[in-house]
Each structure stands twice: as C-alpha cells, then as structure tokens.
Design an enzyme around this catalytic site. Structure first.
Site, PDB file in Angstrom:
ATOM      1  N   ARG A  11       0.864  -1.175   0.000  1.00 52.86           N
ATOM      2  CA  ARG A  11       0.000   0.000   0.000  1.00 52.86           C
ATOM      3  C   ARG A  11       0.905   1.231   0.000  1.00 52.86           C
ATOM      4  O   ARG A  11       2.107   1.151   0.162  1.00 52.86           O
ATOM      5  CB  ARG A  11      -0.985   0.014   1.181  1.00 52.86           C
ATOM      6  N   GLY A  12       0.267   2.383  -0.246  1.00 54.10           N
ATOM      7  CA  GLY A  12       1.021   3.608  -0.457  1.00 54.10           C
ATOM      8  C   GLY A  12       1.127   3.883  -1.941  1.00 54.10           C
ATOM      9  O   GLY A  12       1.518   3.012  -2.722  1.00 54.10           O
ATOM     10  N   ALA A  13       0.783   5.103  -2.367  1.00 56.98           N
ATOM     11  CA  ALA A  13       0.655   5.393  -3.796  1.00 56.98           C
ATOM     12  C   ALA A  13       1.909   5.069  -4.605  1.00 56.98           C
ATOM     13  O   ALA A  13       1.827   4.380  -5.633  1.00 56.98           O
ATOM     14  CB  ALA A  13       0.240   6.856  -3.984  1.00 56.98           C
ATOM     15  N   ARG A  43      -7.064  -0.495  -7.158  1.00 58.12           N
ATOM     16  CA  ARG A  43      -7.387   0.583  -6.231  1.00 58.12           C
ATOM     17  C   ARG A  43      -7.510   1.872  -7.043  1.00 58.12           C
ATOM     18  O   ARG A  43      -6.548   2.263  -7.712  1.00 58.12           O
ATOM     19  CB  ARG A  43      -6.329   0.740  -5.121  1.00 58.12           C
ATOM     20  N   GLN A  99      -2.369   1.895   9.983  1.00 54.06           N
ATOM     21  CA  GLN A  99      -1.042   2.031   9.374  1.00 54.06           C
ATOM     22  C   GLN A  99      -0.105   2.884  10.225  1.00 54.06           C
ATOM     23  O   GLN A  99       1.101   2.656  10.252  1.00 54.06           O
ATOM     24  CB  GLN A  99      -1.163   2.659   7.978  1.00 54.06           C
ATOM     25  N   ASP A 137      -2.173  10.519  -2.222  1.00 54.95           N
ATOM     26  CA  ASP A 137      -2.489   9.514  -3.230  1.00 54.95           C
ATOM     27  C   ASP A 137      -2.867  10.145  -4.562  1.00 54.95           C
ATOM     28  O   ASP A 137      -2.756   9.502  -5.596  1.00 54.95           O
ATOM     29  CB  ASP A 137      -3.616   8.615  -2.737  1.00 54.95           C
ATOM     30  N   ASN A 182      -5.804  11.969   0.301  1.00 61.00           N
ATOM     31  CA  ASN A 182      -4.908  11.160   1.130  1.00 61.00           C
ATOM     32  C   ASN A 182      -5.767  10.308   2.063  1.00 61.00           C
ATOM     33  O   ASN A 182      -6.998  10.367   2.046  1.00 61.00           O
ATOM     34  CB  ASN A 182      -3.941  12.051   1.912  1.00 61.00           C
ATOM     35  N   LYS A 183      -5.109   9.498   2.858  1.00 59.86           N
ATOM     36  CA  LYS A 183      -5.798   8.574   3.757  1.00 59.86           C
ATOM     37  C   LYS A 183      -6.873   9.295   4.561  1.00 59.86           C
ATOM     38  O   LYS A 183      -6.686  10.420   5.026  1.00 59.86           O
ATOM     39  CB  LYS A 183      -4.783   7.910   4.688  1.00 59.86           C
TER      40      LYS A 183
END
Length: 348
Positions: free
Chosen positions: A47-49, A91, A196, A237, A247-248
């Site tokens: 995970r993470g762009a 995603r 996270q 993201d 973002n998250k």
C-alpha cells in the site's frame, strides 16, 4: 536497523513484504502473475501510492513474461489487456498506479514491434523503483528545509519506506529533518481502520531511532492545543490541478484542526502523484468493505447488519495546505496557478 524493502525482485519473481502482518512478523509473499499482484494491491499486502505504482509495473512485467514473444504492438496490447485492466481496477484513488501503467503502455509501444517487451517492462519496473528512492530523498531534503530546529511534528497514515521505493515522502521529510538535528519528536496518529500509523509508521521510525509517540485519532485536537506541533506532514495519493489533495481518510480532519490551532500543514509527494486532468471534487474515492470497521482482526465489534461507511480517502482543500513538497521544490500556499507553474518547471 533499516526498514526492510517493501518491494523486491528475486529469482525471477516479485516479492512483496506482507504489510498486513507488521510489526509482529516480517514475511514476504512471492508473485508470478499480474492477477495475483492486483489482488495483493487490493488486499493491502502492499500500500502507499508510489509503492502501488511500482508494484503494478512489476505486474505488467510478469504478465509479459508469461505471454512470450509477439510480433507487434497491437498483439502485445491485446495480450496484456486483461492484466492491465486487473491492475488498473485494484485501487482507484492512487494516481501513481495509472501513471505507472501509462509508462508500461509507452514501453510496449517502443519495443512491441520485434523487441523484447518482457525484458523492457522488467527494466522499467526496476527503473521506477530506483527512481522513487532518489526522488524521496530529494523530497525529504526540500521538506526538512521548512522545519525549524527543536520541532515536534504530527504525521498520519504511513508515507514512509514501506509505502514507496524506500526512504518515504512524509517520513522522508521527517528522516531528513531528524538527520539535520531539527526534531524533538514525532506524533503518529493510529490511522483507523487498518492502523497504518500504529503498525507501520511507529515501527519505521523506531527502527531509525527517531522519537515517536502513538496517538488515537480523537486526540489530535487536544494534542495540537497542548503540545503545539510545528507541522502536520502527510503524503498523498492524488493531487488535483487546483491543489486539493486526496490522502488517507482523516487527513482532512487534521488539516481543519491544524488551521484552527495555527499548526502548518505539509503534503510531501512526487510529481507522479499530480493529476492535472481534474479538480479535488472529481477525485474518485475508494469505498472499502464494511467489514473493515464492523470487525477487528476477524472479531465482530458492531451489531450484525450494521450499515457502515468506509471511505479509504478524503480530499483536503488547497486552502488548508501551507506547502506541497515535491522532488522539484516547494509549492507554497498551493493554487491552480502555482501547481501549473510547478508542473511546468518539472517538465523543463
């Protein structure tokens, strides 16, 4: 102890550190197909762009290796269309995913008429991984230059080595500031529902010997008022043409709290995270399964048949952001005009 690599290529297979098991277990999963890679992205193994984009590039390379030599660009495009579709739909919010797939398209166009497409795609994935590490280090140095000595900073989710090719974006800034002796500490929000911040960010920073304290999401306002951090620092993201940032989930809340308490708000992200084709209101927001919030590690925590709302991301308006930091420098008080100018500078 350095943070283990999130992505690595070994013995002609892709290996991903299973981030669902951290911090209690370090375990790599091996992948030999694009479909399995797409599942890994969707299931949060990686995970993470930036890391998602790099992983997708390796997925395309794996797909090409399974097809074998083909005579033309058209043949390659058709043969890899299912793999590309699966990866693109894994995603939807992280624009780096589509940026990497576009780079793969360009590679197929360049080598598809008689060249070794499989090898070219593999070399592209290796290149993206190496480039991202260098980019993150530049982002870290640009961002650290904005941080005053003896600063306390607040971060959200995990935008570190685990979310990128290494070093990190938001955590890259924190790492560079720490190396420059500027930090007295970091507050990491827990980041529900996948935690996270609790599982990954605290672990990464502790590996580097950086003082970090874990906080619940609901404590953010109190901590900003009582401890007075200098900056909130997050990754992204997708960054829209008008400077809005996806973002998250929870990032928008922090930006509002930061503005109220006089805390500056920084977004750290590479140029590949920008999407000049749309504004913030048009960014697609991934809706995750309701079970992620009605259950915790398999145990039910909400009533049966409870209706749930589980957006994975939110959008922070540019008006609440003090600085967007990229590998090319800093966009102060981002706007449509300053974002356009920065992207133009990056092209030159």
């Amino acid at each position: 102890m350095p943070t283990p690599a999130a992505i690595q290529w070994r013995d002609n297979q892709l290996e991903l550190l299973d981030q669902r098991l951290l911090p209690t277990e370090i375990h790599y999963l091996r992948f030999d197909s694009a479909a399995a890679v797409a599942d890994a992205i969707r299931d949060m193994v990686v995970r993470g762009a930036p890391a998602i984009g790099i992983t997708a590039a390796y997925g395309m390379a794996l797909a090409a290796r399974s097809v074998g030599p083909l005579p033309s660009v058209a043949a390659w495009t058709q043969a890899l269309s299912a793999a590309r579709h699966a990866l693109a739909n894994s995603r939807p919010t992280a624009v780096n995913l589509f940026w990497a797939l576009t780079r793969a398209d360009q590679t197929i166009e360049q080598y598809g008429n008689g060249g070794d497409v499989a090898e070219a795609l593999l070399q592209l994935a290796h290149q993206l991984l190496a480039e991202d590490l260098a980019i993150n280090q530049r982002i870290g140095d640009h961002g650290a230059a904005l941080i005053a000595p003896d600063s306390l900073v607040y971060t959200h989710c995990n935008a570190g080595a685990l979310a990128t090719g290494g070093y990190g974006t938001a955590l890259g800034v924190i790492r560079s500031a720490h190396a420059g002796g500027k930090l007295r500490g970091v507050i990491a929000g827990e980041t529900r529902p996948w935690l996270q911040g609790a599982r990954l960010t605290t672990w990464e920073l502790m590996q580097d010997g950086i003082d970090v304290s874990l906080a619940t999401e609901g404590a953010a306002g109190h901590l900003m008022r009582s401890l007075k951090p200098s900056w909130v620092i997050i990754g992204a993201d997708r960054i829209a043409a008008n400077g809005d940032v996806a973002n998250k989930i929870g990032s928008y809340n922090l930006a509002i709290l930061a503005r109220h308490h006089g805390v500056k708000f920084m977004v750290a992200a590479p140029i590949s995270t920008f999407d000049p084709s749309l504004d913030g209101d048009d960014i697609p927001i991934e809706q995750r399964p309701g079970e992620e919030i009605t259950h915790s590690r398999g145990a039910q925590v909400a009533p049966s048949n409870c209706i749930s709302l589980n957006p994975a991301f939110d959008v922070t308006p540019a008006s609440l952001i003090d600085a967007i930091v990229t590998e090319y420098g800093v966009i102060h008080s981002p706007s449509r005009e300053s974002v356009t100018a920065h992207l133009q500078t990056a092209k030159e």
